[in-house]
Design a protein around this motif. Structure first.
Motif, PDB file in Angstrom:
ATOM      1  N   VAL A 453      39.807  49.516  51.012  1.00 16.15           N
ATOM      2  CA  VAL A 453      40.146  48.214  50.451  1.00 16.15           C
ATOM      3  C   VAL A 453      39.298  47.115  51.072  1.00 16.15           C
ATOM      4  O   VAL A 453      38.809  46.211  50.376  1.00 16.15           O
ATOM      5  N   ARG A 464      42.318  40.570  49.887  1.00 13.93           N
ATOM      6  CA  ARG A 464      42.760  41.965  50.026  1.00 13.93           C
ATOM      7  C   ARG A 464      43.696  42.352  48.884  1.00 13.93           C
ATOM      8  O   ARG A 464      43.647  43.469  48.384  1.00 13.93           O
ATOM      9  N   GLN A 468      43.001  45.333  46.114  1.00 21.96           N
ATOM     10  CA  GLN A 468      43.933  46.419  45.822  1.00 21.96           C
ATOM     11  C   GLN A 468      44.186  46.528  44.320  1.00 21.96           C
ATOM     12  O   GLN A 468      44.264  47.637  43.770  1.00 21.96           O
ATOM     13  N   LYS A 471      41.282  48.190  42.715  1.00 21.37           N
ATOM     14  CA  LYS A 471      41.253  49.636  42.980  1.00 21.37           C
ATOM     15  C   LYS A 471      42.312  50.396  42.182  1.00 21.37           C
ATOM     16  O   LYS A 471      42.032  51.455  41.622  1.00 21.37           O
TER      17      LYS A 471
END
Length: 493
Positions: A453, A464, A468, A471
């Motif tokens: 990450v 962050r 996420q 992803k």
């Protein structure tokens, strides 16, 4: 001493001249920087070579994308009862039966003639033709294949082959040639060597039409192409075949005006197994794959290796890629993908080629991806799809609709994404590696998903939390279900 020095100098100059010429020839034979492509176009055939019982459509080999990949592409349209005359090619090929059915024979040198006529067949054929049974020679030949829609046929370089349309509808077969394959030691031209007929007879009628510009040294495999026996002295052939001169004149085909696809009167009388038996053989072949893989593993460890040369005559030359049970990736809401590689189709290991059959439902997306070790040629068989291709500079080299019957080449490592049109899309891709490896950019199994990450966050200047989401938001792996709300939003805008 002076004479020795002069001799050495002459020898040195001779060697230097030969090396320079060799390097120049190598540079001419292998075009440089052919994959420096700034634009790729959707391509359609530019030539039609008419024959008595069909037509061959040819894509322009001078296109940069074809030269980059070292491939060529044609399409045969054979009418019912038409026979594409026996020939062989200097490069390995994969043929895909897009429509119709056929019978095909491939002659592998050194293999036995395993098909032979029975006494009943000989008697029946003789009575139909008004011949005396005692004078009929028993027929023997190598095995033939019953082909149907969705079949992929693999033919090694230099293997003679023919195809006959035994159905009631037009046979459409597309053919992919890998002219940069190691099996081709001539040049980068697809060269077809005919064993029969006089293909130039009907082809010359097309020369009045607009022909594409061709690079110096590149040949057209059908224009001005007599059969190979025409180049031999007739008297030599009379002795070689031990037949009459009249037969040799027909063998040479100088007076044959039918072209490279000919009509067969009263159907083709050949010995072949019934379709049901052939399907049983296919099932037996599939059942033996597991033991074959185990044998390969043992061979890799040095335990009882079974050489390839022991199986070439019995190797399977066709595999159906349309069978839904053969699909490797299935998303009921998006479509399916079937890969045909050397693990499923062992002869592809020799040819160093493979194929992919794809189907997308309306508006569905295939994940953005790149092929690690192969060029890909994409041919749309049904519907349409929007395709985007990007080069190493991050520039779009193709962003257009790819429609039925069109072709585009995706060079090795060039990222590509596909989205089906309103009617969905089906395509077949031919690849220049027997086990083409794919790396996805989005989805459950992808390059982005596999990064930490923090790497994603710092690479793209994301928080962050946003990293996420980038992803993990896409939970599907290869085929993505269309997002109708976003599609409608774009349409209304």
């Amino acid at each position: 001493m002076a004479s020795k020095a002069s001799l050495l100098l002459s020898f040195f100059l001779l060697v230097s001249t030969c090396l320079a010429r060799h390097q120049q020839q190598q540079q001419q034979w292998q075009p440089q920087n052919q994959c420096q492509i700034s634009r790729i176009d959707a391509l359609e055939p530019v030539e039609r070579i008419q024959a008595e019982a069909g037509v061959t459509e040819i894509w322009n080999t001078d296109e940069k994308q074809f030269q980059c990949a070292g491939v060529e592409f044609i399409r045969h349209r054979v009418q019912p009862g038409g026979l594409l005359l026996p020939s062989y090619v200097n490069a390995p090929l994969l043929s895909f039966i897009e429509r119709g059915r056929a019978v095909q024979g491939v002659i592998l040198p050194g293999c036995p003639e395993t098909y032979e006529s029975s006494q009943e067949q000989l008697s029946g054929q003789s009575e139909r033709r008004g011949q005396r049974f005692q004078g009929v020679q028993q027929d023997r030949h190598q095995k033939v294949e019953n082909l149907k829609e969705g079949d992929v046929v693999a033919i090694p370089a230099g293997a003679a082959h023919w195809i006959y349309n035994d159905g009631d509808t037009e046979l459409v077969a597309v053919v992919f040639f890998d002219t940069q394959n190691n099996a081709n030691q001539l040049d980068q031209n697809h060269r077809r060597f005919f064993l029969a007929g006089n293909p130039q007879a009907q082809s010359q009628q097309q020369q009045g039409q607009r022909q594409p510009r061709r690079q110096q040294g590149r040949e057209q495999p059908y224009l001005n192409a007599g059969n190979i026996f025409n180049g031999f002295d007739a008297e030599f052939l009379v002795e070689a075949f031990n037949v009459e001169r009249e037969t040799i004149e027909k063998l040479q085909g100088q007076r044959d005006q039918r072209g490279h696809i000919v009509n067969v009167e009263q159907g083709l009388q050949i010995i072949r197994p019934p379709q049901s038996r052939q399907e049983q053989e296919q099932e037996q072949h599939q059942g033996g794959r597991q033991s074959e893989r185990q044998g390969r593993r043992q061979g890799e460890r040095g335990q009882g290796s079974n050489g390839f040369e022991e199986t070439i005559c019995s190797m399977k030359l066709r595999e159906n890629i349309d069978n839904p049970t053969h699909a490797d990736f299935v998303n009921p809401q998006a479509g399916r993908i079937a890969n045909l590689n050397s693990f499923k189709f062992p002869i592809l290991r020799q040819l160093q080629l493979s194929a992919e059959r794809g189907q997308l439902h309306p508006n569905a997306i295939q994940a953005p991806r790149w092929t690690i070790n192969a060029h890909s040629l994409v041919y749309v068989t049904d519907g349409s799809m929007r395709v985007q291709i990007v080069n190493n500079a991050g520039e779009s080299v193709f962003d257009d609709e790819l429609r039925e019957g069109q072709v585009v080449v995706v060079p090795q490592n060039f990222p590509v994404i596909k989205r089906a049109g309103e009617q969905g899309a089906r395509w077949i891709s031919f690849k220049t590696n027997d086990n083409a490896m794919i790396s996805n950019l989005a989805g459950r199994v992808s390059a982005i998903r596999s990064m930490p990450v923090d790497v994603v966050a710092n690479s793209y200047q994301l928080s962050r939390n946003d990293a996420q989401k980038l992803k993990f938001s896409q939970q599907e792996s290869l085929l993505f279900t269309p997002n109708f709300s976003r599609s409608q939003g774009r349409a209304s805008a």
